[in-house]
Design an enzyme around this catalytic site. Sequence first.
Site, PDB file in Angstrom:
ATOM      1  N   CYS A   1      -5.487   5.116   8.468  1.00 29.69           N
ATOM      2  CA  CYS A   1      -4.964   4.147   7.509  1.00 29.69           C
ATOM      3  C   CYS A   1      -3.818   3.444   8.219  1.00 29.69           C
ATOM      4  CB  CYS A   1      -4.482   4.860   6.250  1.00 29.69           C
ATOM      5  SG  CYS A   1      -3.468   3.828   5.161  1.00 29.69           S
TER       6      CYS A   1
ATOM      7  N   CYS B   1      -4.904  -3.051   2.632  1.00 26.90           N
ATOM      8  CA  CYS B   1      -5.552  -2.012   3.432  1.00 26.90           C
ATOM      9  C   CYS B   1      -5.419  -2.461   4.871  1.00 26.90           C
ATOM     10  CB  CYS B   1      -7.017  -1.861   3.034  1.00 26.90           C
ATOM     11  SG  CYS B   1      -7.958  -0.749   4.114  1.00 26.90           S
TER      12      CYS B   1
ATOM     13  N   ASN C   1       0.878  -1.160   0.000  1.00 31.16           N
ATOM     14  CA  ASN C   1       0.000   0.000   0.000  1.00 31.16           C
ATOM     15  C   ASN C   1       0.925   1.222   0.000  1.00 31.16           C
ATOM     16  OD1 ASN C   1      -2.809   0.732   2.260  1.00 31.16           O
ATOM     17  ND2 ASN C   1      -2.493   1.338   0.160  1.00 31.16           N
TER      18      ASN C   1
ATOM     19  N   ARG D   1     -12.115   2.738   0.035  1.00 31.87           N
ATOM     20  CA  ARG D   1     -12.814   4.006  -0.170  1.00 31.87           C
ATOM     21  C   ARG D   1     -11.818   5.104  -0.533  1.00 31.87           C
ATOM     22  NH1 ARG D   1     -15.315   6.971   5.069  1.00 31.87           N
ATOM     23  NH2 ARG D   1     -13.165   6.559   5.636  1.00 31.87           N
TER      24      ARG D   1
END
Length: 315
Positions: A79, A226, A16, A218
């Site tokens: 996050c 994620c 990520n 999102r």
Amino acid sequence: MQGMRFEFIKCHGSGNDFCLIDARDHAVESGAWSRVARTLCDRGGPVGADGILLLKQGDRSHAFGFSVVNADGSEPETCLNGLRCGARAGFEAFGIDAARVKLKTSSAQVARETDLAPGVATVRTTVGPVAVGPAAIGLRVAGSGIEMEVPGLPSGRRFTAVSMPNPHLIAFVDTVDVAELRALGDWCESGPALLADRANVSFVELRGEDLFVQTYERGVGLTNACGTAMAASTHAAGLTGRLAFGRERTVFNPGGRVRVRAEGPGGGDIVSIAGNATFEWDGVIEIDIATGAAGPLEVVRRREDEIAAWASLSG
């Protein structure tokens, strides 16, 4: 071009990827960070990333602050893959090994952790209590929120609704169907009346005592990983009786792996993740805050040893 000069670190947690900026001394208005994010994250532009990470000033209760802005310019509650990278930057800035960090709407504990593999910088993040149920994620339906069919959702699968505090819909599947996940994620991303603030959607495979998670995030889209989704999926596995709470699990994703421990209701609904915080290279770029136009990218340092260490673990 007359713009603002940004120094940043290109980094990733489980694949990520982000642009990490020490924003403690940047005179940038909150809304302007959205334009910076859209410029830096554009995969057709000079850099490309899932989001930007901002290291911020702390307060009397927090060593430092952290926020993330997604590729579309939106700001999620947190996050966890990005938080590991932001925590590492905070550790290096303040000469510490653990901290309480201020997030958008909550706090998190972060600490250096034994490396996942030689040369793979590893950080543990701990958040909670995790909330469960439709109301917790802004889902406008009634029900327990645990493995329930969702009226109005274009899917017959059963979902568990988990707030990390960003909203997650978790479905356990035999095999992840990426096309199905993308279609459902696109629907949620369109901002339907059913969802107050959209949602992250994950399909999860049970692999013995471990999990494989793939997520439509999102504000980003289909991602390599994620962090909050991996945490939410582990918690959901406990709630649905698939895995026991209170044990560390390996959670795999298209970008790599992390170690996750969900404590469950008996442990305060706390979830912790230990995973990589890999710094790949350092760059400098000038961006016109008003227009988002970018000048040429200058890469000033490459961290080849970290790249190689992560490749050896994930390859």
